[in-house]
Design a protein around this motif. Structure first.
Motif, PDB file in Angstrom:
ATOM      1  N   ALA A 100       0.839  -1.205   0.000  1.00  0.00           N
ATOM      2  CA  ALA A 100       0.000   0.000   0.000  1.00  0.00           C
ATOM      3  C   ALA A 100       0.871   1.251   0.000  1.00  0.00           C
ATOM      4  CB  ALA A 100      -0.926  -0.005   1.207  1.00  0.00           C
ATOM      5  N   ARG A 101       1.953   1.235   0.773  1.00  0.00           N
ATOM      6  CA  ARG A 101       2.842   2.397   0.826  1.00  0.00           C
ATOM      7  C   ARG A 101       3.542   2.604  -0.518  1.00  0.00           C
ATOM      8  NH1 ARG A 101       8.144   2.953   1.608  1.00  0.00           N
ATOM      9  NH2 ARG A 101       8.402   0.763   2.133  1.00  0.00           N
ATOM     10  N   MET A 102       4.016   1.495  -1.126  1.00  0.00           N
ATOM     11  CA  MET A 102       4.702   1.608  -2.413  1.00  0.00           C
ATOM     12  C   MET A 102       3.746   2.100  -3.496  1.00  0.00           C
ATOM     13  SD  MET A 102       7.852   0.699  -1.867  1.00  0.00           S
ATOM     14  CE  MET A 102       8.470   0.343  -3.499  1.00  0.00           C
ATOM     15  N   ALA A 103       2.505   1.630  -3.467  1.00  0.00           N
ATOM     16  CA  ALA A 103       1.517   2.066  -4.445  1.00  0.00           C
ATOM     17  C   ALA A 103       1.231   3.563  -4.288  1.00  0.00           C
ATOM     18  CB  ALA A 103       0.231   1.262  -4.298  1.00  0.00           C
ATOM     19  N   ALA A 104       1.157   4.018  -3.035  1.00  0.00           N
ATOM     20  CA  ALA A 104       0.880   5.444  -2.783  1.00  0.00           C
ATOM     21  C   ALA A 104       2.035   6.323  -3.243  1.00  0.00           C
ATOM     22  CB  ALA A 104       0.610   5.653  -1.301  1.00  0.00           C
ATOM     23  N   GLN A 105       3.260   5.782  -3.237  1.00  0.00           N
ATOM     24  CA  GLN A 105       4.431   6.569  -3.623  1.00  0.00           C
ATOM     25  C   GLN A 105       4.804   6.408  -5.093  1.00  0.00           C
ATOM     26  OE1 GLN A 105       7.492   5.275  -0.924  1.00  0.00           O
ATOM     27  NE2 GLN A 105       6.668   6.425   0.814  1.00  0.00           N
ATOM     28  N   CYS A 106       4.162   5.466  -5.792  1.00  0.00           N
ATOM     29  CA  CYS A 106       4.498   5.196  -7.189  1.00  0.00           C
ATOM     30  C   CYS A 106       4.233   6.434  -8.054  1.00  0.00           C
ATOM     31  CB  CYS A 106       3.677   4.008  -7.695  1.00  0.00           C
ATOM     32  SG  CYS A 106       4.118   3.472  -9.360  1.00  0.00           S
ATOM     33  N   LYS A 107       5.199   6.776  -8.933  1.00  0.00           N
ATOM     34  CA  LYS A 107       5.094   8.004  -9.715  1.00  0.00           C
ATOM     35  C   LYS A 107       4.960   7.770 -11.222  1.00  0.00           C
ATOM     36  CE  LYS A 107       7.952  10.569  -6.403  1.00  0.00           C
ATOM     37  NZ  LYS A 107       9.221  11.324  -6.228  1.00  0.00           N
ATOM     38  N   LYS A 108       5.560   6.691 -11.737  1.00  0.00           N
ATOM     39  CA  LYS A 108       5.616   6.542 -13.191  1.00  0.00           C
ATOM     40  C   LYS A 108       4.936   5.289 -13.715  1.00  0.00           C
ATOM     41  CE  LYS A 108      10.072   8.986 -13.421  1.00  0.00           C
ATOM     42  NZ  LYS A 108      11.509   8.855 -13.820  1.00  0.00           N
ATOM     43  N   GLU A 109       5.247   4.134 -13.125  1.00  0.00           N
ATOM     44  CA  GLU A 109       4.795   2.892 -13.756  1.00  0.00           C
ATOM     45  C   GLU A 109       4.701   1.769 -12.736  1.00  0.00           C
ATOM     46  OE1 GLU A 109       6.047   0.139 -17.612  1.00  0.00           O
ATOM     47  OE2 GLU A 109       7.574   1.370 -16.624  1.00  0.00           O
ATOM     48  N   VAL A 110       3.705   0.907 -12.901  1.00  0.00           N
ATOM     49  CA  VAL A 110       3.599  -0.310 -12.112  1.00  0.00           C
ATOM     50  C   VAL A 110       3.322  -1.468 -13.067  1.00  0.00           C
ATOM     51  CG1 VAL A 110       1.131   0.085 -11.649  1.00  0.00           C
ATOM     52  CG2 VAL A 110       2.430  -1.494 -10.205  1.00  0.00           C
ATOM     53  N   MET A 111       4.058  -2.555 -12.889  1.00  0.00           N
ATOM     54  CA  MET A 111       3.916  -3.746 -13.734  1.00  0.00           C
ATOM     55  C   MET A 111       3.585  -4.925 -12.833  1.00  0.00           C
ATOM     56  SD  MET A 111       7.198  -3.185 -16.266  1.00  0.00           S
ATOM     57  CE  MET A 111       8.341  -2.804 -14.940  1.00  0.00           C
ATOM     58  N   THR A 112       2.555  -5.676 -13.183  1.00  0.00           N
ATOM     59  CA  THR A 112       2.078  -6.757 -12.328  1.00  0.00           C
ATOM     60  C   THR A 112       1.916  -8.044 -13.124  1.00  0.00           C
ATOM     61  OG1 THR A 112       0.856  -5.182 -10.962  1.00  0.00           O
ATOM     62  CG2 THR A 112       0.264  -7.495 -10.741  1.00  0.00           C
ATOM     63  N   LEU A 135      -3.648   5.462 -11.247  1.00  0.00           N
ATOM     64  CA  LEU A 135      -3.957   5.896 -12.606  1.00  0.00           C
ATOM     65  C   LEU A 135      -4.331   7.377 -12.640  1.00  0.00           C
ATOM     66  CD1 LEU A 135      -5.939   2.739 -13.743  1.00  0.00           C
ATOM     67  CD2 LEU A 135      -3.788   3.543 -14.734  1.00  0.00           C
ATOM     68  N   ALA A 136      -5.008   7.844 -11.591  1.00  0.00           N
ATOM     69  CA  ALA A 136      -5.390   9.257 -11.526  1.00  0.00           C
ATOM     70  C   ALA A 136      -4.160  10.156 -11.436  1.00  0.00           C
ATOM     71  CB  ALA A 136      -6.315   9.501 -10.335  1.00  0.00           C
ATOM     72  N   ARG A 137      -3.046   9.620 -10.912  1.00  0.00           N
ATOM     73  CA  ARG A 137      -1.812  10.403 -10.814  1.00  0.00           C
ATOM     74  C   ARG A 137      -0.989  10.325 -12.102  1.00  0.00           C
ATOM     75  NH1 ARG A 137      -1.267   7.503  -5.938  1.00  0.00           N
ATOM     76  NH2 ARG A 137       0.629   6.485  -6.705  1.00  0.00           N
ATOM     77  N   GLY A 138      -1.485   9.601 -13.097  1.00  0.00           N
ATOM     78  CA  GLY A 138      -0.761   9.486 -14.353  1.00  0.00           C
ATOM     79  C   GLY A 138       0.199   8.318 -14.403  1.00  0.00           C
ATOM     80  N   VAL A 139       0.098   7.386 -13.450  1.00  0.00           N
ATOM     81  CA  VAL A 139       0.963   6.207 -13.436  1.00  0.00           C
ATOM     82  C   VAL A 139       0.512   5.233 -14.525  1.00  0.00           C
ATOM     83  CG1 VAL A 139       1.665   4.188 -12.088  1.00  0.00           C
ATOM     84  CG2 VAL A 139       1.462   6.424 -10.981  1.00  0.00           C
ATOM     85  N   ARG A 140       1.452   4.731 -15.310  1.00  0.00           N
ATOM     86  CA  ARG A 140       1.122   3.714 -16.308  1.00  0.00           C
ATOM     87  C   ARG A 140       0.989   2.366 -15.608  1.00  0.00           C
ATOM     88  NH1 ARG A 140       4.576   1.251 -21.480  1.00  0.00           N
ATOM     89  NH2 ARG A 140       2.773   0.194 -22.432  1.00  0.00           N
ATOM     90  N   MET A 141      -0.100   1.654 -15.876  1.00  0.00           N
ATOM     91  CA  MET A 141      -0.353   0.381 -15.211  1.00  0.00           C
ATOM     92  C   MET A 141      -0.501  -0.723 -16.245  1.00  0.00           C
ATOM     93  SD  MET A 141      -3.449  -0.628 -12.626  1.00  0.00           S
ATOM     94  CE  MET A 141      -2.770   0.527 -11.414  1.00  0.00           C
TER      95      MET A 141
END
Length: 303
Positions: A100-112, A135-141
């Motif tokens: 949850a903390r890493m997701a809140a701090q993510c700025k550019k991209e998350v790959m799952t 996604l609302a912050r512009g992070v590519r998912m």
């Protein structure tokens, strides 16, 4: 008179009194009266339950207090030992908290990467809010599932929601294991010690390698919402290969992300389609007829 030795009577009385099954009538009268077992249970258990609750509350408070230090710990560890930035997260609450903390701090991209079939609906409901915020912050998912996840209604709903707000979801025939990567800087992979734990690594070489694996899988994957012309063929091709290698049904089912029952149905359909009377004959026919030749999509992926 009871006919029992006096010592035995006294021992029995002490035992019944200790269990609150007998009580004196008054402070002066020495006579004893029986007590309902239900009332005795309440007298004995209530203090113990209160003590257990107290211990649980203390444990939760300790967990909360120490978990609040995790961000500082990981931050200082990364600065202090960037080449050894690997941490073992032993239990589910810790994994959830750090994710949850890493997701809140993510700025550019998350790959799952999520292997297996569809995910439980309650987990997907929890993920939607977290993913929507990124996604609302512009992070590519980008999310990878196995083809069998396409048949899960909760997963279909989740994908529909995520793709409407910018998320990307694809599927492949096989996946090697669960993985989440944030900003190409930190990666979560399962811990070998148990299903609830995880390993968090920030070591650049490891993270870069995992990102490369993800990108290669993503290149050969199919968009979740597009039909697959040879989806079943790829699945059955994998089953055939694993049958020839002598793998058990349970392992094959895990590999392709279906239940053992569904896997055995696929095997029966395969053997029937080839006119084979046994698995051995089916394997021989598959090898001799070229049934294991890669599909055009697989060939394109391997280029």
């Amino acid at each position: 008179m009871t006919g029992l030795p006096r010592l035995q009577v006294e021992q029995t009385l002490r035992k019944l009194l200790s269990l609150h099954l007998l009580r004196p009538i008054g402070s002066v009268d020495s006579r004893l009266v029986p007590v309902s077992p239900e009332a005795a249970v309440a007298q004995l258990i209530t203090p113990l339950e209160a003590e257990i609750r107290s211990y649980k509350e203390a444990a939760e408070q300790i967990r909360s207090d120490l978990s609040s230090l995790l961000p500082l710990y990981f931050e200082r560890r990364q600065l202090r030992r960037p080449r050894e930035a690997v941490d073992i997260l032993d239990d589910a609450p810790t994994v959830v908290s750090v994710l949850a903390r890493m997701a809140a701090q993510c700025k550019k991209e998350v790959m799952t990467i999520q292997p297996g079939g569809g995910r439980p609906s309650h987990i997907l409901k929890e993920a939607v809010d977290r993913d929507r915020a990124m996604l609302a912050r512009g992070v590519r998912m980008r999310v990878l599932y196995q083809h069998t996840a396409r048949f899960s209604f909760p997963t279909q709903q989740y994908v529909s929601t995520i793709e409407e707000i910018g998320g990307e979801v694809r599927t492949v025939g096989e996946l090697f294991g669960r993985m989440i990567i944030f900003d190409r800087e930190a990666a979560f992979i399962p811990a070998h010690t148990g299903k609830d734990g995880a390993v968090l690594t920030r070591e650049p070489s490891i993270v870069e390698t995992l990102c490369g694996v993800f990108d290669q899988l993503w290149h050969g994957a199919d968009p979740f919402t597009e039909p697959l012309a040879d989806d079943l063929d790829d699945t059955k091709r994998t089953i055939l290969q694993m049958l020839i290698e002598g793998n058990k049904d349970e392992l094959i089912a895990r590999r392709i992300g279906v239940s053992v029952r569904t896997c055995r149905r696929h095997i029966a359909e395969l053997l029937q389609g080839m006119g084979a009377n046994s698995r051995f004959q089916g394997g021989y026919l598959a090898a001799s007829t070229g049934a294991l030749t890669p599909s055009p999509r697989q060939t394109e992926t391997q280029k």
